[in-house]
Design a protein around this motif. Structure first.
Motif, PDB file in Angstrom:
ATOM      1  N   THR A 287       0.834  -1.201   0.000  1.00 37.48           N
ATOM      2  CA  THR A 287       0.000   0.000   0.000  1.00 37.48           C
ATOM      3  C   THR A 287       0.868   1.250   0.000  1.00 37.48           C
ATOM      4  OG1 THR A 287      -1.709  -1.205   1.220  1.00 37.48           O
ATOM      5  CG2 THR A 287      -1.852   1.196   1.208  1.00 37.48           C
ATOM      6  N   ALA A 288       1.932   1.242   0.791  1.00 34.97           N
ATOM      7  CA  ALA A 288       2.837   2.397   0.842  1.00 34.97           C
ATOM      8  C   ALA A 288       3.490   2.625  -0.520  1.00 34.97           C
ATOM      9  CB  ALA A 288       3.895   2.173   1.920  1.00 34.97           C
ATOM     10  N   ARG A 289       3.916   1.552  -1.184  1.00 31.95           N
ATOM     11  CA  ARG A 289       4.527   1.698  -2.508  1.00 31.95           C
ATOM     12  C   ARG A 289       3.537   2.293  -3.511  1.00 31.95           C
ATOM     13  NH1 ARG A 289       6.727  -3.428  -1.161  1.00 31.95           N
ATOM     14  NH2 ARG A 289       5.172  -4.491  -2.458  1.00 31.95           N
ATOM     15  N   TYR A 290       2.300   1.849  -3.437  1.00 37.71           N
ATOM     16  CA  TYR A 290       1.294   2.369  -4.352  1.00 37.71           C
ATOM     17  C   TYR A 290       1.038   3.851  -4.101  1.00 37.71           C
ATOM     18  CZ  TYR A 290      -3.083   2.988  -6.845  1.00 37.71           C
ATOM     19  OH  TYR A 290      -4.063   3.449  -7.691  1.00 37.71           O
ATOM     20  N   LEU A 291       0.935   4.234  -2.846  1.00 38.22           N
ATOM     21  CA  LEU A 291       0.723   5.643  -2.519  1.00 38.22           C
ATOM     22  C   LEU A 291       1.899   6.498  -2.988  1.00 38.22           C
ATOM     23  CD1 LEU A 291      -0.770   5.227   1.060  1.00 38.22           C
ATOM     24  CD2 LEU A 291      -2.003   6.011  -0.969  1.00 38.22           C
ATOM     25  N   GLU A 292       3.097   5.947  -2.909  1.00 42.21           N
ATOM     26  CA  GLU A 292       4.276   6.665  -3.388  1.00 42.21           C
ATOM     27  C   GLU A 292       4.194   6.879  -4.898  1.00 42.21           C
ATOM     28  OE1 GLU A 292       8.702   6.710  -1.579  1.00 42.21           O
ATOM     29  OE2 GLU A 292       8.020   4.769  -2.347  1.00 42.21           O
ATOM     30  N   LYS A 293       3.691   5.868  -5.629  1.00 39.59           N
ATOM     31  CA  LYS A 293       3.509   6.012  -7.075  1.00 39.59           C
ATOM     32  C   LYS A 293       2.484   7.094  -7.407  1.00 39.59           C
ATOM     33  CE  LYS A 293       4.730   1.248  -8.330  1.00 39.59           C
ATOM     34  NZ  LYS A 293       4.216  -0.048  -8.871  1.00 39.59           N
ATOM     35  N   LEU A 294       1.537   7.295  -6.509  1.00 38.90           N
ATOM     36  CA  LEU A 294       0.549   8.348  -6.716  1.00 38.90           C
ATOM     37  C   LEU A 294       1.105   9.744  -6.439  1.00 38.90           C
ATOM     38  CD1 LEU A 294      -2.710   6.809  -5.153  1.00 38.90           C
ATOM     39  CD2 LEU A 294      -2.032   6.896  -7.567  1.00 38.90           C
ATOM     40  N   GLY A 295       2.331   9.806  -5.938  1.00 37.15           N
ATOM     41  CA  GLY A 295       2.965  11.095  -5.705  1.00 37.15           C
ATOM     42  C   GLY A 295       3.040  11.538  -4.269  1.00 37.15           C
ATOM     43  N   HIS A 296       2.596  10.691  -3.342  1.00 41.89           N
ATOM     44  CA  HIS A 296       2.647  11.070  -1.931  1.00 41.89           C
ATOM     45  C   HIS A 296       4.039  10.825  -1.360  1.00 41.89           C
ATOM     46  CE1 HIS A 296      -1.609  11.680  -2.054  1.00 41.89           C
ATOM     47  NE2 HIS A 296      -1.847  10.420  -2.399  1.00 41.89           N
ATOM     48  N   ILE A 297       4.386  11.564  -0.339  1.00 42.20           N
ATOM     49  CA  ILE A 297       5.671  11.394   0.358  1.00 42.20           C
ATOM     50  C   ILE A 297       5.458  10.367   1.460  1.00 42.20           C
ATOM     51  CG2 ILE A 297       7.434  12.533   1.734  1.00 42.20           C
ATOM     52  CD1 ILE A 297       6.549  15.171   0.337  1.00 42.20           C
ATOM     53  N   ILE A 298       6.163   9.259   1.378  1.00 44.94           N
ATOM     54  CA  ILE A 298       6.011   8.161   2.323  1.00 44.94           C
ATOM     55  C   ILE A 298       7.307   8.002   3.105  1.00 44.94           C
ATOM     56  CG2 ILE A 298       5.421   5.731   2.606  1.00 44.94           C
ATOM     57  CD1 ILE A 298       3.202   7.374   1.304  1.00 44.94           C
ATOM     58  N   GLU A 299       7.219   7.971   4.422  1.00 43.06           N
ATOM     59  CA  GLU A 299       8.427   7.801   5.224  1.00 43.06           C
ATOM     60  C   GLU A 299       8.121   7.074   6.525  1.00 43.06           C
ATOM     61  OE1 GLU A 299       8.939  11.997   7.494  1.00 43.06           O
ATOM     62  OE2 GLU A 299       9.175  12.090   5.312  1.00 43.06           O
ATOM     63  N   PRO A 300       9.086   6.332   7.040  1.00 46.24           N
ATOM     64  CA  PRO A 300       8.876   5.654   8.325  1.00 46.24           C
ATOM     65  C   PRO A 300       8.604   6.678   9.418  1.00 46.24           C
ATOM     66  CG  PRO A 300      10.848   4.846   7.227  1.00 46.24           C
ATOM     67  CD  PRO A 300      10.418   6.060   6.479  1.00 46.24           C
ATOM     68  N   MET A 301       7.804   6.266  10.372  1.00 48.87           N
ATOM     69  CA  MET A 301       7.392   7.180  11.442  1.00 48.87           C
ATOM     70  C   MET A 301       7.500   6.458  12.770  1.00 48.87           C
ATOM     71  SD  MET A 301       3.601   8.864  11.846  1.00 48.87           S
ATOM     72  CE  MET A 301       3.156   9.977  13.179  1.00 48.87           C
ATOM     73  N   ASP A 302       7.959   7.153  13.784  1.00 48.91           N
ATOM     74  CA  ASP A 302       7.970   6.579  15.125  1.00 48.91           C
ATOM     75  C   ASP A 302       6.541   6.423  15.621  1.00 48.91           C
ATOM     76  OD1 ASP A 302      10.727   6.547  15.210  1.00 48.91           O
ATOM     77  OD2 ASP A 302      10.847   8.564  16.077  1.00 48.91           O
ATOM     78  N   VAL A 303       6.288   5.390  16.412  1.00 51.56           N
ATOM     79  CA  VAL A 303       4.966   5.212  16.998  1.00 51.56           C
ATOM     80  C   VAL A 303       4.692   6.397  17.927  1.00 51.56           C
ATOM     81  CG1 VAL A 303       3.496   3.716  18.386  1.00 51.56           C
ATOM     82  CG2 VAL A 303       5.234   2.719  16.896  1.00 51.56           C
ATOM     83  N   PRO A 304       3.597   7.135  17.684  1.00 54.15           N
ATOM     84  CA  PRO A 304       3.366   8.374  18.443  1.00 54.15           C
ATOM     85  C   PRO A 304       2.759   8.157  19.823  1.00 54.15           C
ATOM     86  CG  PRO A 304       1.632   8.085  16.839  1.00 54.15           C
ATOM     87  CD  PRO A 304       2.587   6.933  16.640  1.00 54.15           C
ATOM     88  N   ILE A 305       3.258   7.161  20.560  1.00 48.29           N
ATOM     89  CA  ILE A 305       2.763   6.887  21.910  1.00 48.29           C
ATOM     90  C   ILE A 305       3.919   6.394  22.764  1.00 48.29           C
ATOM     91  CG2 ILE A 305       0.336   6.406  21.431  1.00 48.29           C
ATOM     92  CD1 ILE A 305       0.997   3.491  21.136  1.00 48.29           C
ATOM     93  N   PRO A 306       3.847   6.610  24.081  1.00 45.86           N
ATOM     94  CA  PRO A 306       4.909   6.120  24.962  1.00 45.86           C
ATOM     95  C   PRO A 306       4.829   4.609  25.148  1.00 45.86           C
ATOM     96  CG  PRO A 306       3.161   7.125  26.244  1.00 45.86           C
ATOM     97  CD  PRO A 306       2.829   7.381  24.803  1.00 45.86           C
ATOM     98  N   ALA A 307       5.901   4.022  25.617  1.00 47.35           N
ATOM     99  CA  ALA A 307       5.954   2.576  25.828  1.00 47.35           C
ATOM    100  C   ALA A 307       4.936   2.103  26.855  1.00 47.35           C
ATOM    101  CB  ALA A 307       7.370   2.179  26.268  1.00 47.35           C
ATOM    102  N   SER A 308       4.464   3.022  27.712  1.00 47.79           N
ATOM    103  CA  SER A 308       3.491   2.659  28.748  1.00 47.79           C
ATOM    104  C   SER A 308       2.076   2.486  28.196  1.00 47.79           C
ATOM    105  CB  SER A 308       3.466   3.733  29.836  1.00 47.79           C
ATOM    106  OG  SER A 308       3.067   4.983  29.279  1.00 47.79           O
ATOM    107  N   PHE A 309       1.838   2.902  26.952  1.00 45.85           N
ATOM    108  CA  PHE A 309       0.473   2.942  26.439  1.00 45.85           C
ATOM    109  C   PHE A 309      -0.244   1.595  26.492  1.00 45.85           C
ATOM    110  CE2 PHE A 309      -2.748   2.662  23.136  1.00 45.85           C
ATOM    111  CZ  PHE A 309      -3.528   3.775  23.401  1.00 45.85           C
ATOM    112  N   PRO A 310       0.355   0.481  26.051  1.00 42.89           N
ATOM    113  CA  PRO A 310      -0.385  -0.785  26.087  1.00 42.89           C
ATOM    114  C   PRO A 310      -0.860  -1.159  27.488  1.00 42.89           C
ATOM    115  CG  PRO A 310       1.544  -0.995  24.687  1.00 42.89           C
ATOM    116  CD  PRO A 310       1.670   0.312  25.396  1.00 42.89           C
TER     117      PRO A 310
END
Length: 488
Positions: A287-310
């Motif tokens: 899905t990420a590769r396809y979105l990149e072909k559509l012209g979107h900027i795709i990049e890895p992202m850190d999980v936006p939550i602390p380790a305590s969240f679960p």
């Protein structure tokens, strides 16, 4: 009841409903090409056909829906005459509400809940109530006291939860859209399991249900599961007109993808430390590769939550079970019998009691998650993740009859991406993108900034255009492009 039918199962037929989604069906009713009465009769026939196989209903309201269909002479509401189901944790006047539990006696609601009123104001006709696991706590709809709800794509597998009955009924073709609600993924999870679109709205976008108002953190959002992006877009547009929340930007009626370039973060593995399984990972990557072909900027992202969240969310989950057992007679029914709750509810309550002292700090961190998420998302338009850590499990794997410690471990591995949207209040959507060798859908999740359902729907439209899963009735007409299923 054990079904003898081996999946996939569907009840699409050459009747008044055909294979239409809700948008097309409502348009045909408005144009007079088909009557609401004939559509309702067809849906009832399908519901009876499906019940013996997938077990998605707990109560029916056929006579009232037929009467309303007969009286529908000027179908002006956007979905006037379209049949649907309301989930059995939401009151509809004259129907029982049992929350999927043997602990709640059969009863008749004296009034319709505010959200059900909001949804039915769009013109839907309620055929009855759909199944859910006890109090919506589980990620599969297979109660300890009754028959499981089966996945129409493969009847030996889970339909997800907690809106599992809704998703099974829509996927099988009984109705094109059904009510769902989401306190930890319960719109997105069954949508993912059953190959549907599942949009969890931003907190405050739709009318709060009554249970949500009693929570220290409102994690519950109501919505629908659908077979098309345009049905979800139509629902949220009408909901936005019904309730104009000045704190949120208007969504409007989104009718297709946007041409603008987006910056999309990608998260493949959960903060729990459990690795996403290979098929799910490949689907997200494709899905990420396809979105990149559509012209979107795709990049890895850190999980936006602390380790305590679960652990914090698990404690909150336990708080809900504790509250149900403590206040069941007040909240649900004067004859609520806590001795009849299932093993998962008992296990969650016991876990909460042992860790009660941690609650104040956990609540503080969970409330802060909205600000943490907003800060992380300031540089992104959306984030792409799996919906679930693993592909859909067979029936029995998540049964409440499984010993609690084992079941809890399985659930934390499985449901590890969806809860963040509930605590933060952010919108999120499940979009089907692939099929497993067992014929089960695999979906991806997008999350966006608060109030930005528009971006989620535009992304879903873009994916649907070239990567739409076939209806179950057309499973012979599919091929694969890489790891993504596409219509021929």
């Amino acid at each position: 009841m054990q079904s003898e039918h081996q999946g996939p199962f569907h009840c699409f037929r050459d009747d008044a409903m055909g294979e239409d989604d809700a948008t097309a069906l409502a348009a045909r009713i408005r144009a007079g090409e088909v009557s609401a009465l004939d559509v309702t009769k067809a849906a009832i026939e399908r519901a009876e056909m499906a019940q013996a196989v997938i077990n998605g209903m707990v109560a029916t309201d056929y006579d009232r829906s037929l009467s309303l269909a007969r009286s529908l002479t000027k179908p002006e509401a956007p979905f006037a005459g379209v049949p649907t189901f309301i989930k059995d944790n939401t009151d509809v006047q004259g129907l029982p509400t049992r929350h999927g539990s043997a602990a709640v006696p059969s009863n008749t609601a004296s009034k319709t809940s505010p959200f059900a009123e909001q949804m039915l104001a769009q013109g839907y006709l309620c055929l009855g109530k759909s199944t859910l696991p006890e109090f919506g706590f589980n990620a599969t709809t297979e109660p300890a006291h009754g028959a499981a709800t089966r996945n129409p794509w493969n009847l030996q597998y889970s339909s997800g939860a907690s809106s599992g009955g809704a998703a099974a009924l829509v996927a099988a073709g009984v109705v094109p859209v059904a009510h769902a609600n989401d306190g930890g993924g319960s719109i997105r999870i069954p949508a993912a399991c059953c190959g549907l679109i599942g949009l969890k709205p931003t907190r405050g976008r739709v009318v709060d249900n009554e249970a949500a108002k009693t929570l220290p953190i409102n994690i519950v959002s109501d919505g629908v599961v659908t077979r098309s992006v345009r049905d979800s877009a139509g629902f949220i547009a009408a909901a936005d007109e019904y309730l104009r929340n000045p704190a949120l930007p208007r969504v409007g009626h989104v009718q297709g993808p946007s041409g603008k370039q987006l910056r999309i973060g990608v998260v493949l593995d959960s903060v729990t430390g459990h690795k996403t399984d290979p098929k799910t990972r490949k689907t997200v990557e494709a899905t990420a590769r396809y979105l990149e072909k559509l012209g979107h900027i795709i990049e890895p992202m850190d999980v936006p939550i602390p380790a305590s969240f679960p652990d914090d969310f698990a404690l909150y989950w336990g708080l809900l079970a504790f509250g149900v057992k403590l206040q069941g007679r007040k909240l649900m029914h004067p004859q609520f019998d806590k001795r009849q709750v299932d093993g998962l509810t008992n296990g969650l309550e016991s876990m909460f009691r042992k860790k009660l002292w941690k609650l104040p700090a956990a609540l503080w961190r969970l409330k802060r998650s909205q600000q943490d998420y907003a800060r992380h998302m300031s540089q992104y338009d959306a984030v792409l993740t799996p919906v679930l850590g693993q592909t859909t499990p067979p029936l029995g794997h998540l049964s409440p009859t499984v010993p609690f410690d084992q079941l809890f471990e399985r659930l934390t591995r499985y449901v590890c991406f969806t809860p963040l949207a509930n605590t933060t209040g952010a919108p999120a959507i499940s979009v089907p993108m692939a099929l497993t060798d067992a014929g089960l859908p695999v979906s991806v999740q997008f999350m966006a900034r608060h109030g930005d359902e528009r971006t989620l729907l535009e992304l879903a439209y873009a994916l649907e255009a070239d990567h739409r899963l076939p209806l179950i009735s057309n499973l012979g007409d599919r091929r694969y492009a890489g790891d993504v299923a596409v219509m021929v």
